[in-house]
Design an enzyme around this catalytic site. Sequence first.
Site, short mmCIF file in Angstrom:
data_model
loop_
_atom_site.label_atom_id
_atom_site.label_comp_id
_atom_site.label_asym_id
_atom_site.label_seq_id
_atom_site.Cartn_x
_atom_site.Cartn_y
_atom_site.Cartn_z
CG ASP A 200 11.66 81.26 120.32
OD1 ASP A 200 10.47 81.32 120.65
OD2 ASP A 200 12.59 81.10 121.13
CD GLU A 444 18.59 77.27 115.23
OE1 GLU A 444 17.37 77.06 115.19
OE2 GLU A 444 19.25 77.23 116.27
CE1 TYR A 497 19.28 77.39 123.49
CE2 TYR A 497 19.34 76.78 121.17
CZ TYR A 497 19.37 77.74 122.16
OH TYR A 497 19.49 79.07 121.83
CD GLU A 533 20.66 80.67 118.90
OE1 GLU A 533 19.83 79.87 119.38
OE2 GLU A 533 20.43 81.37 117.91
C1 GCB Z 1 17.29 78.72 118.66
C2 GCB Z 1 16.98 79.93 117.88
C3 GCB Z 1 16.51 81.08 118.76
C4 GCB Z 1 15.56 80.56 119.83
C5 GCB Z 1 16.31 79.57 120.69
C6 GCB Z 1 15.39 78.96 121.76
O1 GCB Z 1 17.97 77.83 118.19
O2 GCB Z 1 18.03 80.34 117.05
O3 GCB Z 1 15.87 82.03 117.95
O4 GCB Z 1 14.99 81.58 120.60
O5 GCB Z 1 16.80 78.54 119.90
O6 GCB Z 1 15.36 79.44 122.88
O7 GCB Z 1 14.69 78.02 121.42
#
Ligand code: GCB
Length: 639
Positions: A200, A444, A497, A533
């Site tokens: 990403d 990941e 997330y 994260e």
């Molecule tokens: C993740 C990734 C990261 C992305 C982020 C997102 O898990 O490690 O590279 O930018 O999520 O914002 O989706």
Amino acid sequence: MLRVLWLFAALDSVLLSDTGMLFPRESSSREVKELNGLWVFRADISPNRNQGFERAWYKSRLAETGPVIDMPVPASYNDITQDPTLRDFIGWVWYEREVTVPARWITDQGVRVVLRVGSAHYYSVVWVNGVKVTEHEGGHLPFEAEIGTLLRKEPTIPCRITIAVNNTLTLHTLPPGSIQYMNDHTRYPEGFFVQNTNFDFYNYAGIHRPVLLYTTPKAYLDDITVVTDFMDNTGLVRYSVSVQGAASATVKVTLMDTGGHCVASSNEPSGVLKVADVNLWWPYLMHENPGYLYSLEVRLMAADERSTYEDVYALPVGIRTVNVTSTQFLINNKPFYFHGVNKHEDADIRGKGLDWPLVVKDFNLIKWLGANSFRTSHYPYAEEILQMCDRHGIVVIDESPGVGIKDIRSFGNASLTHHLAVMDELVRRDKNHPSVVMWSVANEPAAEMPPAENYFKTLILHTKALDPTRPVTYITDSNYARDKGAPFVDVICVNSYFSWYHDPGHVEIISLQLNTQFEDWYGKYKKPIIQSEYGADAVPGIHNDPPVMFTEEYQKVVLQSYHNVFDQKRKKYVIGELIWNFADFMTTQGITRVVGNKKGIFTRQRQPKAAAFLLKERYWRLANETGTLPLWTKYPCPL
Ligand code: GCB
């Protein structure tokens, strides 16, 4: 498919070098000449992208074989022009620069002249005056070649450096990618292809870090390794020096404190220096005087039948230890809690090019925020940035470019061999940085796939063998029960997330789901956990209360909900929290990204969103609770 894959097939395979990769520094025996600034540039837009090789563009000036444009170095080339084909170009681009080398570098046969590229993304071939001097796979680590011997062959002509760089990613590159040809000619023109990736961030390309020439004597200090420890008040610096170009040599090492006083010395090429009343290297916000660095001055004296040689190199050394227990991360035997950020090398116009104003601004923002650490998501950053971390006491999780390993074919031998080689290069470059406290081998990966177990076991054991002094991790997002690599890591790093990619809009579920996440991972592995994260996109200036997704309010409430759980678990086994992301950054285009990823707490131009103030308050509170504030915070300061 084959049309773009020639890119690598045509080149010799890369041999792993066992030489050192000391950062180029001036000294009484070494000169450095930076080649940053404007280079001549052309993208090879021929249908097979191979015209440059077929017509040997490296044999003459680039301007003699076709049109050229100005291109700044270091910088990504993608955002420099108004040409959309260059922004999204895939294939070889050519850079060239002529340089006049000081005459004494040529006339003095006892001088080595080394050409060094800090990094170029992704595959590079380098010629000097039309002769190939090196090639390198990998977009984030330095490579170099001795060119003095070549220059002496034609001492009267200027030194013409040509660098061809190819950004194509395949199943075996790091990060991996694939080229897809669209063969339905009712929908796509002949030869149409795209680069697919599983990560990403935008695949910026070009010469991203400084290019320079530096000299050493013919007999020279090739590498220095230090490992530090302490007992009571005595610091221990175990060192070893490797020398090239001399059959026999004497080495003198002197460890100086910041006042320039010698605190220990030796005449052996390896040994242990003892430092009485040691000043340990401490992280920012953990000590009044963080980032204390000694200087290890290494002096080599050698002789051959023709001449004597003296080489001098000064390596900054921070004396500290790192240990992990089942619930804690210890720096100098004291618990360290990561309250930090994930970053990217990313900014307007220069893309991933090293940019000092940006680097210094980012450090000022990190300190303003009260952050004590960052992770080099998702690739090794410029060594200049690690030097800043050493000096400022910012703790680093140093990550390889192993991001987006999702295709089963990227777990095969070719990929693993390259991944191991990248870890060799990474550890070789960064082993002496006190700020680097952990290696992250990947982000990941598809860790549930059967080959992941062997892949990560091999990779992690290899990294531990390279550096037994630092813990190793990879960053996971998958279900704890299916993760094949987790048994081998020292610290569990989890990305999640909640209320974003799952249960969008439902911040009320965060507390329960995050709690379950932590209990599951800890219950199964009994290892300390970092929330590596978490976050939410916020388009700056968009507001809604009650909060809805993409507003600044929603980003804040997601963060707050995570923080409540962190505050319960950090008393147990959670050892850190790293926000995703420090700043907004560019990504490939897609329906989930509005001109890039907006999970930054700062905009791409480094202005704070509401979440930045929330995080600042929290991080300073954590610092007050767990650490010792630096001296300057006790005086009126620009907080
Ligand atoms: C993740 C990734 C990261 C992305 C982020 C997102 O898990 O490690 O590279 O930018 O999520 O914002 O989706």
